[in-house]
Design a protein around this motif. Structure first.
Motif, short mmCIF file in Angstrom:
data_model
loop_
_atom_site.label_atom_id
_atom_site.label_comp_id
_atom_site.label_asym_id
_atom_site.label_seq_id
_atom_site.Cartn_x
_atom_site.Cartn_y
_atom_site.Cartn_z
N SER A 115 0.84 -1.20 0.00
CA SER A 115 0.00 0.00 0.00
C SER A 115 0.87 1.25 0.00
N GLN B 248 -8.61 -0.74 -0.52
CA GLN B 248 -9.12 -2.00 -0.01
C GLN B 248 -10.49 -1.80 0.62
N ASP C 168 -5.70 -1.76 -4.88
CA ASP C 168 -5.11 -2.24 -3.63
C ASP C 168 -6.07 -3.21 -2.94
N GLU C 169 -5.95 -4.47 -3.26
CA GLU C 169 -6.84 -5.50 -2.70
C GLU C 169 -8.29 -5.03 -2.76
MG LIG Z 1 -2.10 -2.75 2.27
#
Ligand SMILES: [Mg+2]
Ligand SMILES: Nc1ncnc2c1ncn2[C@@H]1O[C@H](COP(=O)(O)OP(=O)(O)OP(=O)(O)O)[C@@H](O)[C@H]1O
Lengths: 266, 311
Positions: free
Chosen positions: A46, A87, A174-175
């Motif tokens: 991240s 995320q 990011d995820e």
């Molecule tokens: Mg992360």
């Protein structure tokens, strides 16, 4: 396309909380590259994204996007060209504003077609409706609803749409499916695949699903301790299994991949 | 009831409600939309009143409103500058500007704490001369203030739906989204606070002409009163278009004035007003929370009862 050279970032330098999150990271992405990133918790994935988007300035090194040095460019100026999905599905949209208004914000900023006092026009609405219809979630009939009423999956899908409505030079994921239930996650993922492929968007995607890491895109990166420790593509990647990948991690890092959200299953 | 609330009491509640609604609208922008507690409101209100009064005395009652708004914009700009460029926390920035404004206001008023406009033309005195009719004479003030407040509402609703307005709303709604969108929060906060302060100052200028005077203390407590009006207005409507919400803020302000008028009719001394407004604010803010809590207790009681029946 994206050229990152030797960037480093230390948080809270000179304090007990000092943490070097990125350590001389270099990365080159060609136009149209789609790289997946895996790594342990706290590996710096991240942080790498935040360095690219400009949430902070890096301590050293250079970031060049499409031949423009953006190392010291302000965050809000970079985001014209970089799409970023977090995320947390709640972070990408404004909950008290309607779907239409959220999309208008995304569209106005990226297209540069609106003046400060421009308003949402009929043709804008028509365009938003067409885009929303692609999601197949029925959102095109709820354009006046506040986004806060949507489910996490719907919000993340909408964020993806907003980030890509005007094709960004670089898309950072990011995820972005991690917080969604499996069915919704799959839907959002398929949408991601389609949009990225159709428009040939250069893309970096963090995932904790080992299969995705190998299946999606054309490159797999592995991060650990603020470094990129593995970068596979082409034939090597095509022949790789999940077991190989985990084994590689052990070899590179000297310990088991430790990610509390790691998924080995399909 | 009719003797309890006479027509003139209702009228003056409406008049004041509309005038002070402009401050509530300012807080609607800064507090509800931008999520910033702007404590420069009190000083800014007096600033508008003082600048307006001085320009009115110079013979320009219309220009007075624009001069007051310009002064408000300047004040809002400084508050925003402190926050966005100097790293001062928003609450502190407001307090600092508010403190500084006290002196500025005195300077504007020529270092006297009170100006009166009794022998000066104001828009109210000018409008009064338009007709001799008794009905007109009893309603012309309301007509003027309603026109002003409607104009501001229409402008605000238009503005908040422009590209810039949407960006301002997003700034207070989701910080992360704003950072990931190419919105410059420093810019949107600055514009938002300038617009809000212009409305606050306009309110002060209108009040000055309405009361035919300007006092250094007119602004004291405005932020609390406006907050009360805002919260009353917002609790009347949960969702809706921006225009609807803006109109309900105005209604909230009028409603607040009615509550105050009723309190005064119950022979509360005028000095108690500030306490009354503090109580109203506290009640209005905690009301949604208490309602939810009451709902929970009821639900728990029902569940327990059901459970004990089943045993
Ligand atoms: Mg992360
Ligand atoms: N703003 C910050 N201030 C201080 N430390 C930070 C900050 N952001 C990240 N870190 C630290 O940097 C390290 C890398 O964090 P990062 O969020 O990049 O990890 P990650 O690879 O994304 O992990 P995860 O898989 O858990 O999301 C962590 O140790 C984290 O605590």
């Amino acid at each position: 396309m994206l050229q990152i050279t030797d960037i480093s970032k230390t948080f809270n330098p000179g304090t007990v909380n000092e943490k070097t999150a990125l350590q001389n990271v270099s990365l080159h992405l060609d136009s149209g590259d789609f790289a997946t990133i895996i790594g342990s918790n706290g590996a710096g994935k991240s942080t790498l994204f935040n360095a690219i988007t400009g949430a902070f300035y890096v301590d050293s090194g250079r970031i060049v996007l499409d031949e423009e040095d953006i190392t010291f460019k302000k965050e809000h100026l970079r985001s014209k060209e970089i799409g970023h999905l977090f995320q947390d599905p709640l972070l990408g949209t404004a909950p008290h504003m309607s779907i239409e208004e959220n999309m208008a914000l995304a569209y106005m900023r990226a297209s540069g077609k609106h003046s400060l006092f421009g308003r949402i026009t009929k043709s804008d609405k028509e365009r938003f409706r067409e885009h929303l219809a692609l999601l197949d979630m029925g959102l095109e009939d709820r354009m006046k609803n506040p986004v806060g009423l949507l489910s996490g999956g719907q919000r993340q899908a909408l964020t993806l749409l907003m980030a890509t409505m005007v094709t960004p030079k670089l898309l950072l994921l990011d995820e972005h499916t991690a917080a969604l239930d499996p069915a919704t996650a799959e839907k959002v993922l398929n949408l991601t695949k389609r949009i990225v492929a159709e428009r040939n968007i250069t893309c970096l995607m963090v995932t904790h699903n080992m299969h995705q890491a190998l299946e999606l895109g054309n490159r797999t990166l592995m991060m650990n301790g603020g470094n990129i420790v593995l970068d596979v593509s082409g034939e090597e990647r095509a022949n790789m299994t999940v077991e190989d990948l985990l084994e590689q991690f052990k070899v590179q890092v000297g310990e088991q991949l430790d990610n509390d959200r790691i998924l080995l299953s399909k | 009831m009719s003797s309890f609330l006479t027509l003139s009491i209702v009228q003056s509640a409406l008049e004041l409600g509309c005038i002070y609604a402009l401050v509530a609208l300012a807080l609607f922008v800064s507090f509800s939309l931008l999520n910033i507690a702007d404590l420069s409101t009190d000083g800014c209100f007096t600033l508008g009143c003082a600048v307006g009064a001085v320009v009115t005395m110079a013979g320009h009652p219309f220009l007075a409103f624009f001069a007051a708004m310009a002064a408000g914009v300047a004040s809002g700009f400084i508050t925003a500058f402190l926050q966005t460029k100097m790293g001062v926390q928003s609450i502190l920035a407001g307090i600092i500007v508010n403190t500084g404004l006290y002196t500025i206001n005195l300077m504007v008023m020529g270092f006297s704490s009170n100006i009166n406009l009794f022998n000066t033309n104001t828009i109210f005195s000018m409008a009064k001369e338009l007709s001799e009719s008794e009905v007109y004479r009893s309603w012309y003030k309301i007509i003027i203030v309603v026109c002003i407040v409607l104009l501001v509402c229409v402008f605000l609703a238009w503005f908040l739906n422009t590209s810039l307005g949407l960006s301002i709303r997003a700034t207070g709604d989701n910080e992360y989204m704003v950072r990931a969108s190419s919105i410059n929060p420093g810019f949107t906060i600055t514009v938002g606070l300038c617009v809000a302060s212009a409305m606050t100052a306009l309110s002060g200028a209108v009040l000055g002409q309405y009361q035919k005077s300007c006092d250094i203390n007119y602004g004291t407590g405005q932020v609390t009163i406006a907050l009360a009006s805002l919260i009353i207005g917002e609790s009347l409507i949960k969702k809706g278009s921006i225009f609807k919400r803006v109109i309900f803020v105005v209604l909230g302000s009028c409603l607040y004035r009615f509550i105050v008028a009723i309190a005064l009719r119950m022979n509360l001394p005028a000095e108690a007003l500030k306490l009354v407004s503090a109580v109203i604010v506290a009640i209005a803010i905690s009301f949604p929370y208490l309602k939810e809590k009451a709902g929970f207790y009821k639900h728990r009681r029902d569940v327990m009862r059901q459970a004990s029946k089943n045993v």
